[in-house]
Design a protein around this motif. Sequence first.
Motif, PDB file in Angstrom:
ATOM      1  N   ASN A 139      49.570  31.126  44.980  1.00 49.14           N
ATOM      2  CA  ASN A 139      48.771  32.149  44.300  1.00 49.14           C
ATOM      3  C   ASN A 139      47.862  32.787  45.345  1.00 49.14           C
ATOM      4  OD1 ASN A 139      47.387  33.749  42.392  1.00 49.14           O
ATOM      5  ND2 ASN A 139      45.889  32.131  42.044  1.00 49.14           N
ATOM      6  N   THR A 141      45.271  34.699  47.597  1.00 49.91           N
ATOM      7  CA  THR A 141      43.964  35.289  47.320  1.00 49.91           C
ATOM      8  C   THR A 141      43.356  35.791  48.623  1.00 49.91           C
ATOM      9  OG1 THR A 141      42.854  33.156  47.615  1.00 49.91           O
ATOM     10  CG2 THR A 141      43.557  33.728  45.375  1.00 49.91           C
ATOM     11  N   SER A 143      40.321  35.251  49.682  1.00 51.23           N
ATOM     12  CA  SER A 143      39.235  34.419  50.200  1.00 51.23           C
ATOM     13  C   SER A 143      39.432  32.973  49.771  1.00 51.23           C
ATOM     14  CB  SER A 143      37.870  34.919  49.701  1.00 51.23           C
ATOM     15  OG  SER A 143      37.711  34.627  48.326  1.00 51.23           O
ATOM     16  N   GLU A 146      38.152  32.047  46.099  1.00 59.55           N
ATOM     17  CA  GLU A 146      39.081  32.213  44.982  1.00 59.55           C
ATOM     18  C   GLU A 146      40.208  31.196  45.033  1.00 59.55           C
ATOM     19  OE1 GLU A 146      40.191  36.395  44.152  1.00 59.55           O
ATOM     20  OE2 GLU A 146      38.753  36.899  45.723  1.00 59.55           O
ATOM     21  N   ALA A 147      40.665  30.836  46.234  1.00 54.90           N
ATOM     22  CA  ALA A 147      41.789  29.911  46.375  1.00 54.90           C
ATOM     23  C   ALA A 147      41.468  28.536  45.801  1.00 54.90           C
ATOM     24  CB  ALA A 147      42.189  29.794  47.840  1.00 54.90           C
ATOM     25  N   GLN A 149      40.222  27.632  43.167  1.00 49.52           N
ATOM     26  CA  GLN A 149      40.425  27.465  41.736  1.00 49.52           C
ATOM     27  C   GLN A 149      41.693  26.663  41.436  1.00 49.52           C
ATOM     28  OE1 GLN A 149      41.247  31.172  39.671  1.00 49.52           O
ATOM     29  NE2 GLN A 149      42.143  32.048  41.516  1.00 49.52           N
ATOM     30  N   SER A 198      33.748  33.849  52.269  1.00 53.08           N
ATOM     31  CA  SER A 198      34.550  35.068  52.347  1.00 53.08           C
ATOM     32  C   SER A 198      34.933  35.322  53.800  1.00 53.08           C
ATOM     33  CB  SER A 198      33.763  36.270  51.817  1.00 53.08           C
ATOM     34  OG  SER A 198      33.422  36.082  50.462  1.00 53.08           O
ATOM     35  N   ASN A 202      42.784  33.032  56.249  1.00 52.02           N
ATOM     36  CA  ASN A 202      43.679  31.989  55.749  1.00 52.02           C
ATOM     37  C   ASN A 202      44.664  31.544  56.820  1.00 52.02           C
ATOM     38  OD1 ASN A 202      42.432  32.121  53.278  1.00 52.02           O
ATOM     39  ND2 ASN A 202      43.916  33.520  52.383  1.00 52.02           N
ATOM     40  N   THR A 248      47.196  44.962  45.757  1.00 57.03           N
ATOM     41  CA  THR A 248      47.328  44.788  44.313  1.00 57.03           C
ATOM     42  C   THR A 248      47.339  46.142  43.629  1.00 57.03           C
ATOM     43  OG1 THR A 248      44.972  44.754  43.701  1.00 57.03           O
ATOM     44  CG2 THR A 248      45.919  42.707  44.563  1.00 57.03           C
ATOM     45  N   ASN A 254      44.267  43.492  51.503  1.00 50.28           N
ATOM     46  CA  ASN A 254      43.840  42.374  52.342  1.00 50.28           C
ATOM     47  C   ASN A 254      44.818  42.209  53.500  1.00 50.28           C
ATOM     48  OD1 ASN A 254      41.993  39.870  52.543  1.00 50.28           O
ATOM     49  ND2 ASN A 254      44.046  38.997  52.742  1.00 50.28           N
ATOM     50  N   ASN A 677      49.264  32.825  36.649  1.00 52.31           N
ATOM     51  CA  ASN A 677      49.812  33.721  37.664  1.00 52.31           C
ATOM     52  C   ASN A 677      51.289  33.400  37.885  1.00 52.31           C
ATOM     53  OD1 ASN A 677      46.881  34.421  38.486  1.00 52.31           O
ATOM     54  ND2 ASN A 677      47.037  32.240  38.896  1.00 52.31           N
ATOM     55  N   LYS A 695      48.971  38.551  38.458  1.00 53.62           N
ATOM     56  CA  LYS A 695      47.814  37.684  38.263  1.00 53.62           C
ATOM     57  C   LYS A 695      47.230  37.913  36.871  1.00 53.62           C
ATOM     58  CE  LYS A 695      46.358  37.365  43.128  1.00 53.62           C
ATOM     59  NZ  LYS A 695      46.280  35.900  43.222  1.00 53.62           N
TER      60      LYS A 695
END
Length: 750
Positions: A139, A141, A143, A146-147, A149, A198, A202, A248, A254, A677, A695
């Motif tokens: 999934n 992301t 940042s 958010e990852a 989660q 942030s 990654n 998106t 990103n 997602n 998402k």
Amino acid sequence: MMKKLLFLLWLITGLTVCGQAQQQSGEIKGRVVTGAEPVAFATIGLVGTTQGANSDENGYFHLRNIMPGSYRLQISAVGYVKVLKSVTVGEQPVLLNINLTKSDQQLQEVVVTGNMKETYAKLSPIHVEVYTPKLFQKNPTPSIFEALQMVNGVQPQLNCNVCNTGDIHINGMEGPYTMVTLDGMPIVSSLASVYGLSGIPNSMIQRIEVVKGPASTLYGSEAVGGLVNIITKNPAEAPRLAVDVMATSHQEYNADVALKANLKKASTLVGVNTFWFDNRRDVNGDNFTDITLQKRLSLFNKWSLNRPENKVANLAARYLYEDRWGGEMQWSPDFRGGDSIYGESIYTSRLELIGAYQLPTAENITWQFSYNSHDQNSAYGKTMFQARQNIAFSQFLWNKQMARHDVLVGVPFRFTFYDDNTPGTQTRTGSNQAQRIYLPGIFVQDEIKSSDKFTSLFGLRYDYNFTHGGIFSPRVSFKLAPDQQNIFRLNIGNGYRVVNLFTEDHAALTGSREVVIADNLKPERSWNASLNYQKFIDQNNGYLGLDGSLFYTYFTNRIIGDFLTNPNQIIYQNLQGYAISRGLTLNLDWAFTFPLKINAGATFMEVYSVQDKETGQTEKIPQLHAPKTSGTYAVSYTFRKAGVSVDYTGRLYGPMFLPVLANDFRPDKSPWFSQDNLQVTKKLPHGLELYAGLKNLYNFLPRDPLMRPFDPFDKTIHLNNPNGYSFDTSYNYAPMQGRRGFIGLRWTVK
């Protein structure tokens, strides 16, 4: 820009298909075994291509239509050590007999967070959860915030519906109780909040380690609820190039790029991350942006020196700049800090430096150091918040093994400079006085391996805070492993935290509530106990890992914002009573020999405080934003011949208490909801991956996140307002971001 990205992806895919259409003639066939037994459903693939096959129930496989040349053949199966083999394909078939060795998956994971030294996860007396980028790629992301989660028991919580400031909750404990470190160094300070998470590229991340429960014995203040340690890649072992770009349907863009170079005496890794979102959206029609608009740039560089005897010498630096704002749809920077059009605007500038140097001595002594400078210029409506925080950290570690004892001694020193324009840095006369906090300490830890089945760990830390005096933090842990398939761990420890209100609680700055500090705030103290059980099951059709933990935390003092006594105030004071966090977490990791993998977790908890009232009675107050039930899940299936994988991920939230106003028409609890997602990934030749998906599949959006959005400065609060409502941004439990599509491309050159 979106059209250009789609055209680029279409062009790459087209060239790939054309290349595959060329004439191919070679073949590889053989059998996969372990000893004399066949290995069924093993995966056999040519590295850097989409060509591959699976062994049948008797272990036989056959790859056809291969262009002549030299290749690396990768053979893998659940529960076995991966094998790489060089092969040369010509006109004659290549015949192979591959012998795989069984492996203990958990034993292969190396961790450092539990006791500040490298050890295998299964051998550590401290339970450490390990997460690799592969999980977060299910999934994608922009940042780390958010990852996270996707991690059971770890909840990224948004604390403001306008500027989307957030923090990380572990087992229901609020963000200030979670320490976030980068390569073990305390980089993400309280002022940084979500901003420090942030822009960590990654592509630079090797793994993320999570320890739940107090870690103050090793890491000091802030590590009360738990610890998240982000481990960056070793430049010498990283891919030469890693690229990940994503867009998106909401026009979020990103880009994440990492480049490695090997020099004669060193290796270096350079990373760049940029995120751009400049699309004003107002789905619920309240004239406020649903999600903050952001422009972010992060630069990262890590060096690793080649030294005799493989002694450590690393140095890394990161710079982050972010411009984010949310507010009324017609807001512009011209209105910043004024009282005509409401907006919350944050300019953030961060500089971070991290290093480790192992001394050239016979003894194992390592010097670790870090420095970070955080400059924040914020406007929350007409309230200006300007703050600067510098943290310097130095620590010497001495590790000595003596018979059954593994001793670790640390001498840390932390200096914090903090200054802002709030009452937090004012003297009684009203003049400004920056905070300078010196925090020297020492800790000792002894890990005793009594036998192959039983290990114990004893630790003690002493910190001297120049304001609050000396603070002791003890810890004791026991690990019992009666066999290779079962592990029991018992941990008991003490945690403490020194509160800096205005840097940690965003609610103290935003909205229209008055901040009331009713006490001279003392350090928070807690005791924690947890019992963990792990079960590893080798099955004929795969591998099953089970993990369960009981946890209990008792606070003798805790600073909790009181939103309920007076709807126009937030009252902070020392706890007159006690607070408790208790619950159960369960995790399941199930991998099959056929290409199906399931990760699932659930957390059941209760977090509350008991306050002594003036009448002599007590009052039980539930913790806000702490759902009693939550769960995470990730189901992945790969169509091996097509080189396509499908990932379904999500998180389930049970009802959580919310900060409501007096006579609030909104419920004081959130509903049950989930955010799910779906992603499809196609592997292409030359290390390319194309992915796309949706998402928030079911388009969940919270209702009425803002109170009186039509009067954010409370200018008409006395008109047609019988309940005395005032503008408030703290009623939040989910992002105001509905269903959206995404598409991206990864490119890895090894």
